[in-house]
Scaffold this active site. Sequence first.
Site, PDB file in Angstrom:
ATOM      1  N   SER A 137      50.430 -67.632 -24.305  1.00 19.36           N
ATOM      2  CA  SER A 137      49.050 -67.995 -24.597  1.00 19.36           C
ATOM      3  C   SER A 137      48.859 -67.997 -26.096  1.00 19.36           C
ATOM      4  O   SER A 137      49.546 -67.256 -26.815  1.00 19.36           O
ATOM      5  CB  SER A 137      48.088 -66.987 -23.955  1.00 19.36           C
ATOM      6  OG  SER A 137      46.769 -67.171 -24.434  1.00 19.36           O
ATOM      7  N   TYR A 149      46.483 -57.952 -22.288  1.00 21.54           N
ATOM      8  CA  TYR A 149      46.872 -59.336 -22.005  1.00 21.54           C
ATOM      9  C   TYR A 149      47.481 -59.971 -23.247  1.00 21.54           C
ATOM     10  O   TYR A 149      48.564 -60.569 -23.198  1.00 21.54           O
ATOM     11  CB  TYR A 149      45.666 -60.153 -21.534  1.00 21.54           C
ATOM     12  CG  TYR A 149      46.013 -61.611 -21.305  1.00 21.54           C
ATOM     13  CD1 TYR A 149      46.678 -62.013 -20.148  1.00 21.54           C
ATOM     14  CD2 TYR A 149      45.715 -62.582 -22.259  1.00 21.54           C
ATOM     15  CE1 TYR A 149      47.024 -63.336 -19.945  1.00 21.54           C
ATOM     16  CE2 TYR A 149      46.052 -63.905 -22.061  1.00 21.54           C
ATOM     17  CZ  TYR A 149      46.704 -64.282 -20.904  1.00 21.54           C
ATOM     18  OH  TYR A 149      47.052 -65.598 -20.716  1.00 21.54           O
TER      19      TYR A 149
END
Length: 258
Positions: A137, A149
């Site tokens: 990401s 995350y």
Amino acid sequence: MSRPVAVVTGPTSGLGAGYARRYAADGYDLVLVSRDVERLEGLATELRGSHGGAVEVLPADLADGDGRAKVADRLGAGVRVLVNNAGFGTSGEFWTADPALLQSQLDVNVTTVMQLTRAALPAMIEAGAGTVINIASVAGLLSGRGSTYSASKAWVVSFTEGLAGGLHGTGVGIHVVCPGYVHTEFHERAGIDMATLPSFMWMEVDDVVATSLADIARGDVISIPGLQYKTLVGVSRLIPRGVSRRLTNTFGRGRGRT
């Protein structure tokens, strides 16, 4: 001649489904990995009907060691492509999150990538051909984008870059894709409200898949689909990390997610 095989984790929606459809269209047989058997079967039926290739359904919970081992055994038999797409984020703050959920997130986002890549590489290297695509990401490239995350995706980026050097000359490539906001089920599943995000920040699944595979074909180790995200990452590297963190917390939704 037998058709090449691509394994895609997390293919029941979003980017995983996009990569599965693209590889099926490109003449690959597929192995689809997810714990959602019903949706796996639906996608498998679609791909068999539209492209005529073989599609193997491999149900597995990648947060569980036994599930990862089952997929690793399949990879050890030899495949041409592995797309490590499975992963998830959560909403809320780190200090209020369920510890078991945080651990599960790392098991899927980090441990799975490591173990499945390790399982796939020996046969690829022996064959002198293969590709591993790790889906990270843009959050893994920016300071202050949440906590666990973002950290998990930063690990995937670093892991991929380091391994790419070791694989040089083997005929096997490893690449990491760092998308920004994509119209998928990701944020809804994570419980993150994205209603106020400007429309120009969104990308479509097919555009991310097409751009990333073009980057990979050129040999790029890191693919950042979208000019807006290339610019954002480029600017963030030119300013102090402290300033980047403040900007992220002020404008980039740096809080309220793990």
